[in-house]
Design a protein around this motif. Structure first.
Motif, PDB file in Angstrom:
ATOM      1  N   PHE A  51     -51.782   8.382 -50.218  1.00 14.29           N
ATOM      2  CA  PHE A  51     -50.434   8.426 -49.668  1.00 14.29           C
ATOM      3  C   PHE A  51     -49.656   7.174 -50.041  1.00 14.29           C
ATOM      4  CE2 PHE A  51     -47.282   7.674 -46.332  1.00 14.29           C
ATOM      5  CZ  PHE A  51     -46.570   8.873 -46.414  1.00 14.29           C
ATOM      6  N   ALA A  52     -50.328   6.040 -50.139  1.00 15.79           N
ATOM      7  CA  ALA A  52     -49.655   4.767 -50.402  1.00 15.79           C
ATOM      8  C   ALA A  52     -49.593   4.383 -51.879  1.00 15.79           C
ATOM      9  CB  ALA A  52     -50.339   3.650 -49.628  1.00 15.79           C
ATOM     10  N   THR A  53     -50.524   4.843 -52.702  1.00 17.09           N
ATOM     11  CA  THR A  53     -50.552   4.452 -54.114  1.00 17.09           C
ATOM     12  C   THR A  53     -50.735   5.650 -55.024  1.00 17.09           C
ATOM     13  OG1 THR A  53     -52.934   4.066 -54.090  1.00 17.09           O
ATOM     14  CG2 THR A  53     -51.529   2.172 -53.644  1.00 17.09           C
ATOM     15  N   ARG A  54     -50.170   5.546 -56.181  1.00 17.13           N
ATOM     16  CA  ARG A  54     -50.364   6.575 -57.202  1.00 17.13           C
ATOM     17  C   ARG A  54     -51.730   6.370 -57.852  1.00 17.13           C
ATOM     18  NH1 ARG A  54     -45.804   9.376 -57.478  1.00 17.13           N
ATOM     19  NH2 ARG A  54     -43.845   8.335 -57.054  1.00 17.13           N
ATOM     20  N   THR A  55     -52.101   7.259 -58.750  1.00 18.57           N
ATOM     21  CA  THR A  55     -53.386   7.166 -59.427  1.00 18.57           C
ATOM     22  C   THR A  55     -53.480   5.856 -60.196  1.00 18.57           C
ATOM     23  OG1 THR A  55     -53.434   9.560 -59.678  1.00 18.57           O
ATOM     24  CG2 THR A  55     -54.920   8.307 -61.076  1.00 18.57           C
ATOM     25  N   THR A  56     -54.609   5.177 -60.045  1.00 14.91           N
ATOM     26  CA  THR A  56     -54.838   3.922 -60.744  1.00 14.91           C
ATOM     27  C   THR A  56     -56.131   4.005 -61.543  1.00 14.91           C
ATOM     28  OG1 THR A  56     -55.928   3.015 -58.783  1.00 14.91           O
ATOM     29  CG2 THR A  56     -53.607   2.465 -59.083  1.00 14.91           C
ATOM     30  N   ALA A  57     -56.272   3.089 -62.482  1.00 16.09           N
ATOM     31  CA  ALA A  57     -57.496   2.991 -63.269  1.00 16.09           C
ATOM     32  C   ALA A  57     -57.960   1.540 -63.241  1.00 16.09           C
ATOM     33  CB  ALA A  57     -57.258   3.434 -64.703  1.00 16.09           C
ATOM     34  N   VAL A  58     -59.269   1.373 -63.145  1.00 15.80           N
ATOM     35  CA  VAL A  58     -59.881   0.049 -63.207  1.00 15.80           C
ATOM     36  C   VAL A  58     -60.655  -0.014 -64.514  1.00 15.80           C
ATOM     37  CG1 VAL A  58     -61.487  -1.545 -62.103  1.00 15.80           C
ATOM     38  CG2 VAL A  58     -60.085  -0.034 -60.701  1.00 15.80           C
ATOM     39  N   ALA A  59     -60.361  -1.022 -65.326  1.00 13.49           N
ATOM     40  CA  ALA A  59     -61.100  -1.261 -66.565  1.00 13.49           C
ATOM     41  C   ALA A  59     -62.093  -2.382 -66.281  1.00 13.49           C
ATOM     42  CB  ALA A  59     -60.158  -1.655 -67.688  1.00 13.49           C
ATOM     43  N   VAL A  60     -63.383  -2.117 -66.537  1.00 19.57           N
ATOM     44  CA  VAL A  60     -64.444  -3.085 -66.245  1.00 19.57           C
ATOM     45  C   VAL A  60     -65.202  -3.403 -67.528  1.00 19.57           C
ATOM     46  CG1 VAL A  60     -66.470  -3.586 -64.829  1.00 19.57           C
ATOM     47  CG2 VAL A  60     -64.694  -2.065 -63.948  1.00 19.57           C
ATOM     48  N   ALA A  61     -65.274  -4.690 -67.872  1.00 19.14           N
ATOM     49  CA  ALA A  61     -65.997  -5.138 -69.065  1.00 19.14           C
ATOM     50  C   ALA A  61     -67.484  -5.311 -68.738  1.00 19.14           C
ATOM     51  CB  ALA A  61     -65.411  -6.450 -69.565  1.00 19.14           C
ATOM     52  N   THR A  62     -68.264  -5.557 -69.772  1.00 19.37           N
ATOM     53  CA  THR A  62     -69.711  -5.730 -69.614  1.00 19.37           C
ATOM     54  C   THR A  62     -70.059  -6.878 -68.674  1.00 19.37           C
ATOM     55  OG1 THR A  62     -70.082  -4.859 -71.820  1.00 19.37           O
ATOM     56  CG2 THR A  62     -71.865  -6.127 -70.870  1.00 19.37           C
ATOM     57  N   ASP A  63     -69.281  -7.969 -68.726  1.00 24.96           N
ATOM     58  CA  ASP A  63     -69.570  -9.124 -67.872  1.00 24.96           C
ATOM     59  C   ASP A  63     -69.063  -8.948 -66.443  1.00 24.96           C
ATOM     60  OD1 ASP A  63     -66.845  -9.372 -68.219  1.00 24.96           O
ATOM     61  OD2 ASP A  63     -66.908 -11.461 -68.886  1.00 24.96           O
ATOM     62  N   GLY A  64     -68.383  -7.822 -66.158  1.00 24.25           N
ATOM     63  CA  GLY A  64     -67.900  -7.546 -64.814  1.00 24.25           C
ATOM     64  C   GLY A  64     -66.436  -7.852 -64.616  1.00 24.25           C
ATOM     65  N   GLU A  65     -65.806  -8.541 -65.572  1.00 29.26           N
ATOM     66  CA  GLU A  65     -64.373  -8.815 -65.460  1.00 29.26           C
ATOM     67  C   GLU A  65     -63.631  -7.481 -65.408  1.00 29.26           C
ATOM     68  OE1 GLU A  65     -60.793 -11.157 -67.813  1.00 29.26           O
ATOM     69  OE2 GLU A  65     -62.777 -11.030 -68.733  1.00 29.26           O
ATOM     70  N   TRP A  66     -62.587  -7.421 -64.587  1.00 30.43           N
ATOM     71  CA  TRP A  66     -61.892  -6.150 -64.419  1.00 30.43           C
ATOM     72  C   TRP A  66     -60.406  -6.347 -64.141  1.00 30.43           C
ATOM     73  CZ3 TRP A  66     -59.617  -5.134 -59.653  1.00 30.43           C
ATOM     74  CH2 TRP A  66     -60.018  -5.958 -58.594  1.00 30.43           C
ATOM     75  N   ILE A  67     -59.643  -5.273 -64.416  1.00 31.31           N
ATOM     76  CA  ILE A  67     -58.238  -5.209 -64.034  1.00 31.31           C
ATOM     77  C   ILE A  67     -57.953  -3.816 -63.487  1.00 31.31           C
ATOM     78  CG2 ILE A  67     -57.480  -6.918 -65.723  1.00 31.31           C
ATOM     79  CD1 ILE A  67     -56.209  -4.562 -67.286  1.00 31.31           C
ATOM     80  N   ARG A  68     -56.959  -3.721 -62.639  1.00 32.61           N
ATOM     81  CA  ARG A  68     -56.540  -2.437 -62.074  1.00 32.61           C
ATOM     82  C   ARG A  68     -55.054  -2.260 -62.376  1.00 32.61           C
ATOM     83  NH1 ARG A  68     -58.128  -3.041 -57.048  1.00 32.61           N
ATOM     84  NH2 ARG A  68     -59.864  -1.601 -57.154  1.00 32.61           N
ATOM     85  N   ARG A  69     -54.704  -1.082 -62.875  1.00 28.82           N
ATOM     86  CA  ARG A  69     -53.308  -0.770 -63.163  1.00 28.82           C
ATOM     87  C   ARG A  69     -53.026   0.688 -62.826  1.00 28.82           C
ATOM     88  NH1 ARG A  69     -53.499  -5.477 -63.572  1.00 28.82           N
ATOM     89  NH2 ARG A  69     -52.655  -6.838 -65.175  1.00 28.82           N
ATOM     90  N   ARG A  70     -51.775   0.983 -62.551  1.00 30.35           N
ATOM     91  CA  ARG A  70     -51.360   2.366 -62.340  1.00 30.35           C
ATOM     92  C   ARG A  70     -51.467   3.103 -63.663  1.00 30.35           C
ATOM     93  NH1 ARG A  70     -48.500  -1.234 -59.870  1.00 30.35           N
ATOM     94  NH2 ARG A  70     -48.050  -1.053 -57.668  1.00 30.35           N
ATOM     95  N   CYS A  71     -51.841   4.368 -63.607  1.00 23.68           N
ATOM     96  CA  CYS A  71     -51.980   5.132 -64.856  1.00 23.68           C
ATOM     97  C   CYS A  71     -51.250   6.468 -64.815  1.00 23.68           C
ATOM     98  CB  CYS A  71     -53.443   5.329 -65.214  1.00 23.68           C
ATOM     99  SG  CYS A  71     -54.385   6.306 -64.050  1.00 23.68           S
ATOM    100  N   GLY A  72     -50.613   6.807 -63.711  1.00 18.87           N
ATOM    101  CA  GLY A  72     -49.851   8.046 -63.655  1.00 18.87           C
ATOM    102  C   GLY A  72     -50.680   9.240 -63.223  1.00 18.87           C
ATOM    103  N   SER A  73     -51.742   9.538 -63.958  1.00 14.69           N
ATOM    104  CA  SER A  73     -52.634  10.647 -63.613  1.00 14.69           C
ATOM    105  C   SER A  73     -53.973  10.429 -64.295  1.00 14.69           C
ATOM    106  CB  SER A  73     -52.036  11.984 -64.049  1.00 14.69           C
ATOM    107  OG  SER A  73     -52.243  12.199 -65.422  1.00 14.69           O
ATOM    108  N   PRO A  74     -55.006  11.107 -63.826  1.00 14.69           N
ATOM    109  CA  PRO A  74     -56.313  10.992 -64.481  1.00 14.69           C
ATOM    110  C   PRO A  74     -56.265  11.423 -65.945  1.00 14.69           C
ATOM    111  CG  PRO A  74     -56.572  11.976 -62.326  1.00 14.69           C
ATOM    112  CD  PRO A  74     -55.094  11.890 -62.587  1.00 14.69           C
ATOM    113  N   ASP A  75     -55.419  12.395 -66.279  1.00 17.30           N
ATOM    114  CA  ASP A  75     -55.317  12.859 -67.664  1.00 17.30           C
ATOM    115  C   ASP A  75     -54.845  11.755 -68.597  1.00 17.30           C
ATOM    116  OD1 ASP A  75     -56.155  15.366 -66.923  1.00 17.30           O
ATOM    117  OD2 ASP A  75     -54.121  16.166 -66.731  1.00 17.30           O
ATOM    118  N   VAL A  76     -53.934  10.919 -68.122  1.00 16.52           N
ATOM    119  CA  VAL A  76     -53.402   9.833 -68.952  1.00 16.52           C
ATOM    120  C   VAL A  76     -54.513   8.857 -69.318  1.00 16.52           C
ATOM    121  CG1 VAL A  76     -51.851   7.846 -68.988  1.00 16.52           C
ATOM    122  CG2 VAL A  76     -51.061  10.014 -68.044  1.00 16.52           C
ATOM    123  N   ILE A  77     -55.271   8.392 -68.350  1.00 15.76           N
ATOM    124  CA  ILE A  77     -56.308   7.402 -68.648  1.00 15.76           C
ATOM    125  C   ILE A  77     -57.453   8.034 -69.438  1.00 15.76           C
ATOM    126  CG2 ILE A  77     -57.670   7.583 -66.528  1.00 15.76           C
ATOM    127  CD1 ILE A  77     -56.709   4.389 -68.442  1.00 15.76           C
TER     128      ILE A  77
END
Length: 115
Positions: A51-77
């Motif tokens: 209800f509060a946020t649109r679909t987001t994606a988290v990108a996680v590297a091998t060392d665990g570093e990560w970022i989260r961004r909005r992606c619009g829909s699961p199909d986009v990511i």
């Protein structure tokens, strides 16, 4: 062709149930792509729309570093992940990787990877 057209972001920004969040923008997708191209072993984890946020994606590297961004829909990511030959998982099914939690805990304490 713009980012929105290439990955279907324009179509993904149609009205959904999220009411308080802004729509995904080109910079969001670009940040995920740049993160994936500049790190080793990146995996995408798709977070569902709430209800509060649109679909987001988290990108996680091998060392665990990560970022989260909005992606619009699961199909986009999933299109982005397919283009980058990177796996994309549904976080409700597989959960977050332990390395992501470990990396966050290290950074919260201010420790580096070498410590």
């Amino acid at each position: 062709m713009g980012w929105r057209d290439r990955f279907g972001l324009r179509k993904a920004n149609r009205k959904g149930k999220a009411r308080f969040d802004r729509a995904a923008e080109d910079d969001d997708i670009r940040a995920l792509i740049e993160f994936a191209e500049s790190r080793v072993g990146v995996e995408f984890f798709v977070e569902p729309e709430t209800f509060a946020t649109r679909t987001t994606a988290v990108a996680v590297a091998t060392d665990g570093e990560w970022i989260r961004r909005r992606c619009g829909s699961p199909d986009v990511i999933r299109k982005v992940a397919n283009r980058l030959a990177t796996p994309a998982y549904d976080v409700q099914i597989v959960g977050y990787p332990q390395r992501m939690r470990d990396w966050s805990a290290r950074n919260k304490r201010g420790l580096s990877m070498d410590e």
